[in-house]
Design an enzyme around this catalytic site. Structure first.
Site, PDB file in Angstrom:
ATOM      1  N   GLU A  91       0.800  -1.219   0.000  1.00  0.00           N
ATOM      2  CA  GLU A  91       0.000   0.000   0.000  1.00  0.00           C
ATOM      3  C   GLU A  91       0.834   1.272   0.000  1.00  0.00           C
ATOM      4  OE1 GLU A  91      -4.289  -1.165   1.898  1.00  0.00           O
ATOM      5  OE2 GLU A  91      -2.861  -0.183   3.222  1.00  0.00           O
ATOM      6  N   GLU A 134      -3.831   8.624  -1.513  1.00  0.00           N
ATOM      7  CA  GLU A 134      -2.687   9.383  -1.017  1.00  0.00           C
ATOM      8  C   GLU A 134      -2.110   8.640   0.166  1.00  0.00           C
ATOM      9  OE1 GLU A 134      -2.996  13.661  -0.088  1.00  0.00           O
ATOM     10  OE2 GLU A 134      -4.957  13.555  -1.070  1.00  0.00           O
TER      11      GLU A 134
END
Ligand SMILES: [Zn+2]
Length: 161
Positions: A91, A134
């Site tokens: 991730e 983000e």
């Protein structure tokens, strides 16, 4: 809750999902044989460094567009510690090594068990994958809107551990 369409290995009739006080099991409608209906296990990690915590902006439901601790589901037969290290790498692009167990979180009516870890060091560069909008470090006193109230509890515990 989705209906199961499996068939009983004992008698060949339909296996039904049976609810009891918000918990679920699988039971044959005919011969009453019972089958495992496992919970889902998720592992998350609070990476804390210089009074900041690493968070991801979620690119998936639940909580799309809100922030959470990085982590994800443990694969069947995978060691939980390996899963959390893998998920953080996938991730965020960051490698973590030394992790400490913070706690185990679950609630009645939810199939998900969350196992939370703390780490204080990472290597590599932040490179969010496609599941993440983000990724960045936030001051512990100015957290963004979190997808799961549980994450704030984990972060508070991590900060004093
Ligand atoms: Zn049966």
């Amino acid at each position: 809750m989705q209906q199961s369409h499996s068939y009983c290995p004992e008698c060949g009739n339909t296996i039904a999902l049976v609810e009891f006080e918000q918990t679920y099991m699988l039971k044959c409608s005919t011969c009453k044989a019972e089958y495992y209906f496992d919970p889902k296990v998720s592992a998350v990690c609070a990476l804390i460094s210089d009074n900041q915590v690493l968070l991801i902006k979620r690119g998936n439901e639940p909580g799309y567009g809100k922030w959470s601790l990085p982590g994800g589901y443990v694969d069947r037969s995978e060691k939980v510690e390996d899963a959390v290290i893998r998920e953080i790498r996938e991730e965020t692009g960051l490698r973590i090594e030394d992790i400490t167990l913070l706690g185990v979180y679950s609630s009645t009516g939810s199939p998900v068990i969350v196992i939370a870890y703390l780490t204080r060091a990472s290597s590599g560069h932040i490179t969010p994958n496609h599941e993440v909008l983000e990724c960045g470090f936030f001051d512990l006193n100015t957290l963004p809107e979190l997808a799961f109230p549980r994450d704030e509890e984990i972060i508070r515990l991590a900060a004093v551990s």
